[in-house]
Structures are given as structure tokens and as C-alpha cells.
Design a protein around this motif. Structure first.
Motif, PDB file in Angstrom:
ATOM      1  N   GLY A 222     -42.729  -1.278  48.221  1.00 58.41           N
ATOM      2  CA  GLY A 222     -43.949  -1.666  48.931  1.00 58.41           C
ATOM      3  C   GLY A 222     -43.990  -3.118  49.332  1.00 58.41           C
ATOM      4  N   CYS A 223     -42.996  -3.901  48.942  1.00 60.11           N
ATOM      5  CA  CYS A 223     -42.970  -5.331  49.263  1.00 60.11           C
ATOM      6  C   CYS A 223     -42.589  -5.528  50.734  1.00 60.11           C
ATOM      7  N   ALA A 224     -43.404  -6.287  51.470  1.00 61.38           N
ATOM      8  CA  ALA A 224     -43.137  -6.531  52.890  1.00 61.38           C
ATOM      9  C   ALA A 224     -41.771  -7.185  53.066  1.00 61.38           C
ATOM     10  N   ASP A 225     -41.103  -6.840  54.168  1.00 61.77           N
ATOM     11  CA  ASP A 225     -39.741  -7.323  54.385  1.00 61.77           C
ATOM     12  C   ASP A 225     -39.685  -8.850  54.476  1.00 61.77           C
ATOM     13  N   ALA A 226     -40.630  -9.443  55.207  1.00 63.84           N
ATOM     14  CA  ALA A 226     -40.639 -10.899  55.348  1.00 63.84           C
ATOM     15  C   ALA A 226     -40.871 -11.566  53.997  1.00 63.84           C
ATOM     16  N   LEU A 227     -41.772 -11.006  53.206  1.00 62.36           N
ATOM     17  CA  LEU A 227     -42.046 -11.547  51.883  1.00 62.36           C
ATOM     18  C   LEU A 227     -40.817 -11.414  50.980  1.00 62.36           C
ATOM     19  N   SER A 228     -40.141 -10.265  51.054  1.00 59.40           N
ATOM     20  CA  SER A 228     -38.937 -10.055  50.241  1.00 59.40           C
ATOM     21  C   SER A 228     -37.887 -11.115  50.535  1.00 59.40           C
ATOM     22  N   ARG A 229     -37.680 -11.389  51.818  1.00 54.03           N
ATOM     23  CA  ARG A 229     -36.691 -12.392  52.202  1.00 54.03           C
ATOM     24  C   ARG A 229     -37.077 -13.777  51.696  1.00 54.03           C
ATOM     25  N   GLN A 230     -38.356 -14.109  51.807  1.00 57.81           N
ATOM     26  CA  GLN A 230     -38.813 -15.422  51.368  1.00 57.81           C
ATOM     27  C   GLN A 230     -38.685 -15.590  49.855  1.00 57.81           C
ATOM     28  N   LEU A 231     -39.132 -14.593  49.112  1.00 54.04           N
ATOM     29  CA  LEU A 231     -39.109 -14.761  47.651  1.00 54.04           C
ATOM     30  C   LEU A 231     -37.688 -14.744  47.094  1.00 54.04           C
ATOM     31  N   VAL A 232     -36.803 -13.954  47.709  1.00 52.85           N
ATOM     32  CA  VAL A 232     -35.405 -13.967  47.266  1.00 52.85           C
ATOM     33  C   VAL A 232     -34.774 -15.323  47.577  1.00 52.85           C
ATOM     34  N   GLY A 233     -35.033 -15.858  48.767  1.00 58.04           N
ATOM     35  CA  GLY A 233     -34.516 -17.179  49.112  1.00 58.04           C
ATOM     36  C   GLY A 233     -35.057 -18.250  48.178  1.00 58.04           C
ATOM     37  N   TYR A 234     -36.322 -18.107  47.794  1.00 54.71           N
ATOM     38  CA  TYR A 234     -36.949 -19.077  46.899  1.00 54.71           C
ATOM     39  C   TYR A 234     -36.310 -19.017  45.508  1.00 54.71           C
ATOM     40  N   VAL A 235     -36.114 -17.802  44.993  1.00 53.87           N
ATOM     41  CA  VAL A 235     -35.510 -17.639  43.666  1.00 53.87           C
ATOM     42  C   VAL A 235     -34.076 -18.146  43.669  1.00 53.87           C
ATOM     43  N   GLN A 236     -33.337 -17.858  44.736  1.00 56.75           N
ATOM     44  CA  GLN A 236     -31.959 -18.338  44.826  1.00 56.75           C
ATOM     45  C   GLN A 236     -31.907 -19.859  44.760  1.00 56.75           C
ATOM     46  N   ARG A 237     -32.859 -20.534  45.402  1.00 55.58           N
ATOM     47  CA  ARG A 237     -32.880 -21.993  45.371  1.00 55.58           C
ATOM     48  C   ARG A 237     -33.321 -22.508  44.006  1.00 55.58           C
ATOM     49  N   LEU A 238     -34.242 -21.805  43.362  1.00 55.38           N
ATOM     50  CA  LEU A 238     -34.661 -22.207  42.019  1.00 55.38           C
ATOM     51  C   LEU A 238     -33.472 -22.251  41.057  1.00 55.38           C
ATOM     52  N   ARG A 239     -32.568 -21.293  41.201  1.00 59.90           N
ATOM     53  CA  ARG A 239     -31.421 -21.212  40.294  1.00 59.90           C
ATOM     54  C   ARG A 239     -30.435 -22.371  40.496  1.00 59.90           C
ATOM     55  N   SER A 240     -30.568 -23.071  41.593  1.00 61.36           N
ATOM     56  CA  SER A 240     -29.688 -24.224  41.830  1.00 61.36           C
ATOM     57  C   SER A 240     -30.243 -25.496  41.191  1.00 61.36           C
ATOM     58  N   LEU A 241     -31.486 -25.416  40.684  1.00 59.41           N
ATOM     59  CA  LEU A 241     -32.104 -26.568  40.038  1.00 59.41           C
ATOM     60  C   LEU A 241     -31.725 -26.592  38.554  1.00 59.41           C
ATOM     61  N   ASP A 242     -31.981 -27.711  37.941  1.00 66.66           N
ATOM     62  CA  ASP A 242     -31.686 -27.860  36.517  1.00 66.66           C
ATOM     63  C   ASP A 242     -32.915 -27.458  35.709  1.00 66.66           C
ATOM     64  N   LEU A 243     -33.242 -26.164  35.715  1.00 67.48           N
ATOM     65  CA  LEU A 243     -34.399 -25.660  34.981  1.00 67.48           C
ATOM     66  C   LEU A 243     -34.010 -25.343  33.545  1.00 67.48           C
ATOM     67  N   PHE A 244     -35.004 -25.315  32.674  1.00 66.85           N
ATOM     68  CA  PHE A 244     -34.725 -24.943  31.286  1.00 66.85           C
ATOM     69  C   PHE A 244     -34.260 -23.494  31.217  1.00 66.85           C
ATOM     70  N   LYS A 245     -34.869 -22.619  32.013  1.00 69.42           N
ATOM     71  CA  LYS A 245     -34.466 -21.201  32.043  1.00 69.42           C
ATOM     72  C   LYS A 245     -34.607 -20.671  33.456  1.00 69.42           C
ATOM     73  N   ASN A 246     -33.471 -20.365  34.081  1.00 63.85           N
ATOM     74  CA  ASN A 246     -33.488 -19.809  35.430  1.00 63.85           C
ATOM     75  C   ASN A 246     -34.087 -18.409  35.433  1.00 63.85           C
ATOM     76  N   PRO A 247     -34.802 -18.045  36.479  1.00 60.32           N
ATOM     77  CA  PRO A 247     -35.332 -16.677  36.563  1.00 60.32           C
ATOM     78  C   PRO A 247     -34.209 -15.665  36.775  1.00 60.32           C
ATOM     79  N   GLY A 248     -34.265 -14.560  36.063  1.00 62.63           N
ATOM     80  CA  GLY A 248     -33.291 -13.492  36.230  1.00 62.63           C
ATOM     81  C   GLY A 248     -33.758 -12.491  37.273  1.00 62.63           C
ATOM     82  N   VAL A 249     -32.973 -11.468  37.482  1.00 60.33           N
ATOM     83  CA  VAL A 249     -33.337 -10.423  38.436  1.00 60.33           C
ATOM     84  C   VAL A 249     -34.620  -9.721  37.991  1.00 60.33           C
ATOM     85  N   ALA A 250     -34.766  -9.528  36.684  1.00 61.98           N
ATOM     86  CA  ALA A 250     -35.980  -8.881  36.166  1.00 61.98           C
ATOM     87  C   ALA A 250     -37.222  -9.665  36.573  1.00 61.98           C
TER      88      ALA A 250
END
Length: 309
Positions: A222-250
Motif C-alpha cells: 500500500g506504500c505509494a511508489d514515490a514515497l517508497s523511492r524517497q524513503l529507501v533513498g533516505y535510509v540508504q543515505r542514513l547508513r552512510s553516516l556514522d550512526l550508533f545503530k544503522n536502520p536495518g531492513v526490518a
């Protein structure tokens, strides 16, 4: 189906990929290869990687796809034989003793045989995984093994080498057919080489953007296609940062579900700030992304998607 009514094991790597994807587990070829080999060689599969990348889901998907029972041993600090393997039903044994005394039984050897009979044995996950007559060999998930100690690792060596457990009062119980063993670890500590040598190994990494997008399309239709692309791109960029815990697929799936429940069609700074708790689990990480850095990431994602058309 095989003659005993069970789903057959895949006959090739391509069949393994198709089998897992038919149950909505998208798998890259290297992981599919080691899964296929583990099934054919009847060897435990040792999956290592960050939390939330889909290691546990491999076992769940295999159990569903092959129509096998799933037996899960969730590991934790202090896990012992009584919790993981077996223990005796002491109340039932005491009742057996009282009944024997009431019946006038005085033969100590016979009494010991009666109270240590298999009917008084409580089977925990390890013993359940070795199976019982008429039961199909299950998928045995040993989840987060790195949470246990080295003593429990040493105990598992007999189980993983010979698929058997020795119970002093009963003798050795051996699996008629080896279970499909999946071991996962988040690498909070190193697992001993003696255990790893008994397994096939694979490091499960985060998916790339295309694969993660397809996962969202399958798991959150049910997730809109444009939203899916944006949130996946956002999560991918988050994982490139030095976070204490990167978000997983879950966490990506949870975030997509949350945004869908809020009827969002696109990302904006306010929405990101309000829903970061579904994606990040540490306050320092959340505070960092709620500021200017989070806005910059969103701007970069939108610019990249606009350039891609």
C-alpha cells in the motif's frame, strides 16, 4: 511433493532463488548459493551480519517454503542445558515415586527406570529439533548465538557434528534425519572456530537500493511508489553516516508501514521528525537527524530522484 508429502528441496541455485522469492524473501545469488549448498550437503548454515538485515527471516522463509516445522532457540546470556536441550519433569517423577511406594515397589533399579523414562522428559528446542518418530526434519533456528557464552557453544559441537544429544539417564538420542540448521549472530562477540568449521558461512549485508525498494513493494504494497523511492533513498543515505545503530531492513519496512498508515504520499521534514522512532532506536541518532543534517539528506534524496527522472 516427495513420496512422504513434503516439499522437495531445490535442485539448483536458481530453484533456491525462486523458492525464497515465491515467499517474498528477495535473495542475492551468493546467499542463495550457500543456502542451496547447506541444504544439499546437510550442513548447518552460519549467517552473520548486522541486526535487521534478514538473517532470521531466512529460517522462517525456508520453513514455510519447504513445509517444515520451525523450531527456534532464542539465545541469551546464561542459557543452559535445562532451557535449551531438556529437563526432567520433577513433579511427575515425584508422583511416580509415590505411586510406586503405595504399590509396594521396593526395587530401586526398576524405580529408577520408571522415573527416568522418556515420558518424563521435557524436550526443549535442541531435543525437539532432533525429531521424533513420524515427524519431518524441521528447520532449526539458533538465533543470536553471540548472546550465549563459550560453554554453551562447546555443548553445541556434538549437536552440530553428529546431530545427537547424550542424556546420562537415557543414552544418546540421534536424529533419524538431520534438521536444517540456521545459526545467526550479530557479531557482538566472536564465535569460536571449532563451531564455525562445522558450518557453511555467509555474511548478510544490507541490500542495495533497488533490492530494498522491491522488498518494500512486496512487504508494504500500500506504500505509494514515490514515497517508497524517497524513503529507501533516505535510509540508504542514513547508513552512510556514522550512526550508533544503522536502520536495518526490518526498520525500513516498519517506517514504510507507519507512513502508509499516516496516508503520506511523500517525505517532508516534519513527517520525518515525527516518525523517526520507527526507524532509529537511539536518542543520539534521532537528535542528529532531526536537525539540519536530516533536512540535507532529504534534499539530496529528492534531487537525486529528480535527476534520475
Amino acid at each position: 511433493m516427495t513420496q512422504d508429502g513434503r516439499a522437495p528441496l531445490p535442485a539448483s541455485i536458481d530453484e533456491t532463488i525462486a523458492l525464497l522469492e515465491a515467499h517474498d524473501y528477495l535473495v542475492e545469488r551468493r546467499l542463495a548459493t550457500v543456502v542451496f549448498l547447506a541444504l544439499r550437503m546437510k550442513r548447518p548454515l552460519f549467517l552473520e551480519g548486522e541486526a535487521g538485515v534478514g538473517k532470521t527471516e531466512v529460517a522462517k522463509t525456508l520453513a514455510a517454503a519447504l513445509d517444515r516445522p520451525l523450531i527456534r532457540l532464542q539465545c541469551y546470556e546464561g542459557l543452559d542445558v535445562a532451557s535449551a536441550v531438556y529437563e526432567w519433569n520433577y513433579p511427575a517423577q515425584m508422583l511416580e515415586i509415590r505411586l510406586s511406594e503405595a504399590a509396594g515397589v521396593r526395587d530401586r533399579e526398576r524405580l529408577e527406570t520408571d522415573i527416568f523414562a522418556e515420558k518424563h522428559l521435557i524436550r526443549r528446542p535442541v531435543l525437539q529439533a532432533l525429531g521424533q518418530p513420524g515427524m519431518a526434519a524441521p528447520v532449526f533456528l539458533i538465533d543470536e548465538l553471540d548472546r550465549t557464552d563459550e560453554a554453551f557453544e562447546a555443548f553445541l559441537l556434538e549437536v552440530l557434528s553428529d546431530f545427537q544429544v547424550t542424556i546420562p539417564e537415557l543414552g544418546t538420542i540421534k536424529a533419524a534425519e538431520p534438521p536444517i540448521v540456521i545459526i545467526t549472530t550479530n557479531r557482538t562477540r566472536e564465535i569460536h572456530d571449532a563451531l564455525k568449521r562445522r558450518c557453511l558461512y555467509h555474511w548478510v549485508d544490507y541490500p542495495d537500493a533497488a533490492q530494498e525498494l522491491e522488498i518494500i513493494r512486496r512487504k508494504v504494497p500500500g506504500c505509494a511508489d514515490a514515497l517508497s523511492r524517497q524513503l529507501v533513498g533516505y535510509v540508504q543515505r542514513l547508513r552512510s553516516l556514522d550512526l550508533f545503530k544503522n536502520p536495518g531492513v526490518a526498520e525500513t519496512i516498519d517506517w514504510a508501514t507507519a507512513l502508509t498508515e499516516l496516508d503520506k504520499l511523500a517525505l517532508d521534514p516534519e513527517t520525518i521528525s515525527d516518525t523517526l522512532g520507527t526507524l532509529l532506536k537511539y536518542q543520539d541518532d534521532i537528535a542528529r537527524i532531526q536537525g539540519d543534517e536530516g533536512k540535507r539528506l532529504l534534499s539530496d534524496v529528492k534531487a537525486e530522484l529528480l535527476a534520475a527522472g
